[in-house]
Design a protein around this motif. Structure first.
Motif, PDB file in Angstrom:
ATOM      1  N   SER A  73      -4.278  -3.347  -8.836  1.00 27.32           N
ATOM      2  CA  SER A  73      -5.724  -3.490  -9.036  1.00 27.32           C
ATOM      3  C   SER A  73      -6.098  -3.245 -10.494  1.00 27.32           C
ATOM      4  O   SER A  73      -6.997  -3.903 -11.019  1.00 27.32           O
ATOM      5  CB  SER A  73      -6.504  -2.565  -8.094  1.00 27.32           C
TER       6      SER A  73
ATOM      7  N   VAL B 221      -7.138  -7.393  -0.578  1.00 31.89           N
ATOM      8  CA  VAL B 221      -7.215  -7.553   0.870  1.00 31.89           C
ATOM      9  C   VAL B 221      -5.859  -8.000   1.410  1.00 31.89           C
ATOM     10  O   VAL B 221      -5.269  -8.963   0.917  1.00 31.89           O
ATOM     11  CB  VAL B 221      -8.298  -8.589   1.243  1.00 31.89           C
TER      12      VAL B 221
ATOM     13  N   HIS C 126     -11.315  -3.800  -8.175  1.00 35.23           N
ATOM     14  CA  HIS C 126     -11.388  -2.555  -7.421  1.00 35.23           C
ATOM     15  C   HIS C 126     -10.430  -2.635  -6.246  1.00 35.23           C
ATOM     16  O   HIS C 126     -10.143  -3.720  -5.722  1.00 35.23           O
ATOM     17  CB  HIS C 126     -12.819  -2.312  -6.908  1.00 35.23           C
ATOM     18  N   ASP C 127      -9.936  -1.476  -5.800  1.00 31.88           N
ATOM     19  CA  ASP C 127      -9.040  -1.438  -4.632  1.00 31.88           C
ATOM     20  C   ASP C 127      -9.625  -2.196  -3.446  1.00 31.88           C
ATOM     21  O   ASP C 127      -8.904  -2.852  -2.700  1.00 31.88           O
ATOM     22  CB  ASP C 127      -8.756   0.011  -4.211  1.00 31.88           C
ATOM     23  N   SER C 128     -10.937  -2.099  -3.265  1.00 31.12           N
ATOM     24  CA  SER C 128     -11.575  -2.757  -2.123  1.00 31.12           C
ATOM     25  C   SER C 128     -11.494  -4.279  -2.206  1.00 31.12           C
ATOM     26  O   SER C 128     -11.668  -4.971  -1.206  1.00 31.12           O
ATOM     27  CB  SER C 128     -13.038  -2.321  -2.003  1.00 31.12           C
ATOM     28  N   GLU C 129     -11.195  -4.811  -3.389  1.00 30.15           N
ATOM     29  CA  GLU C 129     -11.078  -6.256  -3.552  1.00 30.15           C
ATOM     30  C   GLU C 129      -9.664  -6.761  -3.263  1.00 30.15           C
ATOM     31  O   GLU C 129      -9.429  -7.966  -3.253  1.00 30.15           O
ATOM     32  CB  GLU C 129     -11.484  -6.658  -4.962  1.00 30.15           C
TER      33      GLU C 129
ATOM     34  N   SER D  58       0.812  -1.214   0.000  1.00 28.23           N
ATOM     35  CA  SER D  58       0.000   0.000   0.000  1.00 28.23           C
ATOM     36  C   SER D  58       0.847   1.266   0.000  1.00 28.23           C
ATOM     37  O   SER D  58       0.384   2.317  -0.439  1.00 28.23           O
ATOM     38  CB  SER D  58      -0.948   0.004   1.208  1.00 28.23           C
TER      39      SER D  58
ATOM     40  N   LYS E 197      -0.469  -1.102  -4.732  1.00 26.52           N
ATOM     41  CA  LYS E 197      -1.848  -1.606  -4.733  1.00 26.52           C
ATOM     42  C   LYS E 197      -2.662  -1.009  -5.877  1.00 26.52           C
ATOM     43  O   LYS E 197      -3.412  -1.727  -6.552  1.00 26.52           O
ATOM     44  CB  LYS E 197      -2.505  -1.294  -3.389  1.00 26.52           C
TER      45      LYS E 197
END
Length: 155
Positions: free
Chosen positions: A51, A62, A57-60, A11, A47
């Motif tokens: 992606s 983990v 998506h960034d939210s995917e 990140s 990150k």
């Protein structure tokens, strides 16, 4: 087909480069900004670029799944542990444990919760047992390995 290197997603590239250098002594070999290769062949990818590469998506993306690790061996395990004791903010999976075969290891997280394992070099485990007074045969029994393996560690 040839395996090239592992790649982990991070990140914060600068924070990760600093961590891998300060804790493990890995240096930057190639730096393309969003993609960096460290000594030992580990590649870091940001990150946000990762992606887009995998169309997620960034939210995917983990972190902290505890399903894999980067494994290192250290000749001077005690010296490494002393160094770790001087570093603030190490997030341990666990402190030193000794496996049934005698190898001491420590596991901790990098800034993005990737597990890092640092184990005592197996040749050093053999030498530690021999230096403690065990014979080659006793060392093989203690480590649950063939006598030939113990002998190969002495060459």
């Amino acid at each position: 087909m040839k395996f090239s290197n592992p790649l982990i997603v991070v990140s914060n590239m600068e924070k990760s480069k600093r961590f891998y250098y300060e804790v493990l002594g890995l240096e930057v070999v190639v730096d393309f900004g969003a993609n960096v290769t460290l000594t030992g062949g580990i590649a870091l990818q940001t990150k946000d670029t990762w992606s887009t590469f995998i169309h997620k998506h960034d939210s995917e993306i983990v972190f902290g799944g505890n399903v894999a690790e980067l494994y290192f061996e250290e000749d001077d395990f005690d010296g490494f542990i002393q160094k770790m004791n001087d570093i603030e903010d190490i997030n341990y999976v666990h402190t030193i444990v000794e496996h049934s075969w005698g190898q001491r290891v420590v596991r901790f997280y990098d800034p993005d919760k990737h597990i890092i394992e640092v184990g005592e070099n197996m040749i050093m485990v053999v030498r530690r047992f021999l230096n403690s007074g065990l014979s080659i045969e006793e060392t093989a029994i203690r480590m649950d390995v063939p006598v030939d393996y113990v002998k190969s560690c002495l060459e």
